[in-house]
Design an enzyme around this catalytic site. Structure first.
Site, short mmCIF file in Angstrom:
data_model
loop_
_atom_site.label_atom_id
_atom_site.label_comp_id
_atom_site.label_asym_id
_atom_site.label_seq_id
_atom_site.Cartn_x
_atom_site.Cartn_y
_atom_site.Cartn_z
N SER A 161 20.75 60.45 27.86
CA SER A 161 20.60 61.86 27.52
C SER A 161 19.38 62.56 28.09
O SER A 161 19.28 63.78 28.00
CB SER A 161 20.61 62.03 25.99
OG SER A 161 21.87 61.70 25.47
N LYS B 159 13.32 69.50 22.87
CA LYS B 159 14.70 69.36 22.39
C LYS B 159 14.74 69.55 20.88
O LYS B 159 13.85 69.09 20.16
CB LYS B 159 15.23 67.97 22.77
CG LYS B 159 16.70 67.74 22.45
CD LYS B 159 17.12 66.36 22.92
CE LYS B 159 18.59 66.07 22.65
NZ LYS B 159 18.98 64.72 23.14
N SER C 210 22.53 64.48 26.24
CA SER C 210 22.57 65.58 25.29
C SER C 210 21.39 66.53 25.39
O SER C 210 21.33 67.55 24.68
CB SER C 210 22.64 65.01 23.86
OG SER C 210 21.51 64.18 23.59
#
Length: 500
Positions: A203, A104, A179
Site C-alpha cells: 500500500s 494518510k 491503499s
C-alpha cells in the site's frame, strides 16, 4: 515512428535540468524534494509559508483528484509562520524544519479527524499524535492534512466510495494505487513535499510506483506502530512516499529514531538476485522491456546479476497473507473501537462501510472465516518457512538484494477496475494482480523499496522494487540510491538525445 514526446519521469528530469540552467528563483512544488526545499530555504529563495501557500493552491486546483480528506490550512499556516520566524534567527527545530508533509488518514494526528476512509470514523478526532507523527513534528515537519485512502486500507485502487475516488497524478481518471493513494497523488502533484502511508501488502509501494515516486516499506517493527487504524499487527507498517531515495533516507532516520548511518555503496561487485519465476511472469510489455534494459545497465555498471528463483514462493505466499489479515483485523478493530469509539461496534462499523467489496471482506473477518487453527498454522509454520526461504536465498546466493518490477502493470482506468483489470489482453482480478510482486516481502516482514523506472506511452509511471534481508533497511536504501542514479542518468541521456 520516431517521437520526441517525453515520458512523465523524463519530463521531471528535464524540469530539473532546465531549473539548473536558468537558476530560476521561482521554485516549483512539482516533486520538490525535501533536500531541495531545505536548500532553497537556507539561501532565502523559499520560505515555509510560501511553500505552504503553493501547496494549498495545488490542493485547490486538483480537488477533483480527491487526494485529501482533511486539510489543516489554519494549523499548517501557523506552524509555517513559526518555522520562518525561527529561521530568521538561525534557529531550527530539526532536520525537517518547515517541510510540508501529508499524512494518510489512518495515522493519528492530534486535533485532526482520523476517518481511515470510512464513514463510521468521520467524527473521531484523536487527542494524541501517533509516535511517528510525534517524531515528524519533533524534527520540524508541518502537517498539511490527512489524505484519502482505500476504505479501511482494504484495497489497492483508493477508489473510495465515501470520500471520492483518488485520481492518478498523471491521468485523473486512472487509479492512483492504494491503499495510500491520496498520499502518493498529493506528493506527485506538489500538494506536499513528502508523505506517509501505511503498507500491509503493497500500500506504500504500489501507489508510489503508479505515480512516479519512491515508496519505502521498512522492516516490520522498525517504526512505531501505535496510533494507527491497523488491520494486521504482523504485516502493517508506516512507510514514506517521497520524490527521491535521499528523502526516503532522511525520513527513515527521523521515523526510526536511529542516528543517520548512510552507507556508501559501490555498484561494482554488488550482487542482485533476479528471481524470474513468479516475479517476472505475465508482465505488461513496456514494464518488462524497461526492466530488462535496467538490468543490462546495472550489469554494465559492474553489478553481478544472480538469476535464481525463490522456490515455491507463489504457493507459500498464497497460504500466508489473507489468513493473517482476516484473523487479525477482527481483534485489532474490536480493541480500536473500544479504546477510541466506544459507541461503535463491529456490527455498526460494518453497516456503515460504503464500499460493498470492503464490506464483504469485513463480514468474513467478523464471521471468523479463518479459524484459530488455520491462523496458528500460518503464524507458527508456514510464515516461518517463507521467512527461512528468503533468508536462505540471501545467504546461499550471497546477494545483497533482489530486484523485480514493483507491479505487473501500470495504472488502469478507475471505471471498470473494481473487480478486474486488463493485463496482456486478459481480464484478471484487480487486487491480487496489483499486489502480486509486493505481497511476499510484506508477509515475511523484510524491507522493500520502489523506485521510479519509466512510463507508458500514455505517460503512466511504473517502478522497480528491491527487497533486502530483514533489518537491512539502511543498506537497501543505499543500494536504491545507486540504482536511482543509474535510471536518472539514462533518462538524462535520453532527454539530451531527443533535444538534439
Amino acid at each position: 515512428m520516431v517521437t520526441n514526446k517525453l515520458s512523465a519521469n523524463e519530463d521531471y528530469i528535464k524540469m530539473k535540468i532546465d531549473s539548473e540552467k536558468t537558476k530560476n528563483t521561482e521554485i516549483s512544488m512539482n516533486k520538490l524534494s525535501i533536500n531541495e526545499a531545505l536548500t532553497q530555504m537556507s539561501i532565502g529563495s523559499l520560505t515555509s509559508e510560501k511553500m505552504l501557500k503553493q501547496a494549498l493552491i495545488r490542493i485547490d486546483q486538483n480537488s477533483d483528484r480527491h487526494a485529501f480528506i482533511t486539510v489543516d490550512r489554519e494549523g499548517a499556516l501557523k506552524q509555517a509562520t513559526h518555522c520562518d520566524s525561527l529561521r530568521t534567527k538561525s534557529e531550527y527545530i530539526g532536520p525537517l524544519h518547515g517541510i510540508i508533509i501529508a499524512i494518510k488518514d489512518n495515522i493519528h494526528v492530534a486535533g485532526l479527524p482520523n476517518t481511515a476512509g470510512t464513514p463510521a470514523f468521520s467524527n473521531f478526532i484523536p487527542s494524541e499524535d501517533s509516535p511517528v507523527i510525534g517524531r515528524l513534528k519533533k524534527a520540524g515537519a508541518i502537517i498539511i492534512g490527512k489524505t484519502n485512502m482505500h476504505e479501511l486500507a482494504y484495497g489497492i485502487t483508493s477508489d473510495n466510495k465515501a470520500f471520492g475516488s483518488v485520481g492518478n497524478a498523471i491521468l485523473g481518471n486512472y487509479i492512483a494505487g492504494g491503499s495510500s493513494g491520496g498520499t502518493a497523488t498529493a506528493v506527485a502533484l506538489g500538494m506536499a513535499v513528502a508523505g506517509l502511508g501505511t503498507d500491509t501488502g503493497g500500500s506504500v509501494r504500489i501507489p508510489a510506483s503508479l505515480n512516479g515516486l519512491v515508496g519505502f516499506r521498512p522492516s516490520v517493527g522498525r517504526y512505531p506502530s501505535e496510533g494507527l487504524t491497523s488491520i494486521s499487527h504482523t504485516r502493517d507498517t508506516v512507510g514514506p512516499i517521497v520524490s527521491c531515495v535521499r528523502d526516503a533516507q532522511l525520513l527513515d532516520t527521523v521515523l526510526s529514531g536511529e542516528p543517520d548511518k548512510t552507507e556508501e555503496i559501490s555498484l561494482r561487485g554488488l550482487r542482485l538476485g533476479v528471481p524470474r519465476e513468479y516475479f517476472y511472469d505475465n508482465i505488461e510489455p513496456i514494464i518488462a522491456q524497461k526492466t530488462e534494459l535496467l538490468l543490462a545497465q546495472l550489469q554494465d555498471a559492474g553489478v553481478e546479476l544472480v538469476y535464481t528463483d525463490l522456490e515455491n514462493i507463489g504457493e507459500l505466499n498464497a497460504q500466508v497473507g489473507f489468513p493473517i489479515v482476516l484473523c487479525e483485523t477482527k481483534k485489532l478493530l474490536s480493541a480500536y473501537l473500544k479504546l477510541n469509539l466506544p459507541t461503535e461496534t463491529l456490527d455498526s462499523l460494518l453497516e456503515k462501510i460504503a464500499d460493498p467489496n470492503v464490506k464483504g471482506i469485513m463480514q468474513m473477518a467478523i464471521n471468523g472465516n479463518i479459524t484459530k487453527q488455520v491462523y496458528d498454522d500460518v503464524i507458527e509454520r508456514i510464515r516461518p518457512d517463507m521467512q527461512q526461504l528468503y533468508s536462505t536465498y540471501f545467504t546461499t546466493n550471497k546477494v545483497d538484494a533482489i530486484i523485480f518490477p514493483t507491479t505487473l502493470l501500470s495504472a488502469r482506468p478507475i471505471k471498470g477496475s473494481e473487480e478486474t483489470v486488463e493485463l496482456n489482453g486478459i481480464q484478471t482480478p484487480t487486487f491480487p494482480t496489483y499486489i502480486h510482486n509486493t505481497d511476499p516481502a510484506s508477509n515475511v516482514g523484510i524491507p522493500g523499496l520502489s523506485i521510479p523506472l519509466s512510463s507508458t506511452a500514455e505517460g503512466l509511471p511504473f517502478g522497480v522494487e528491491i527487497n533486502g534481508p530483514i533489518n537491512s533497511d539502511r543498506r537497501l536504501l543505499a543500494i536504491g540510491l545507486q540504482i536511482e542514479n543509474i535510471i536518472q542518468k539514462a533518462m538524462r541521456r535520453s532527454i539530451e538525445t531527443k533535444g538534439e
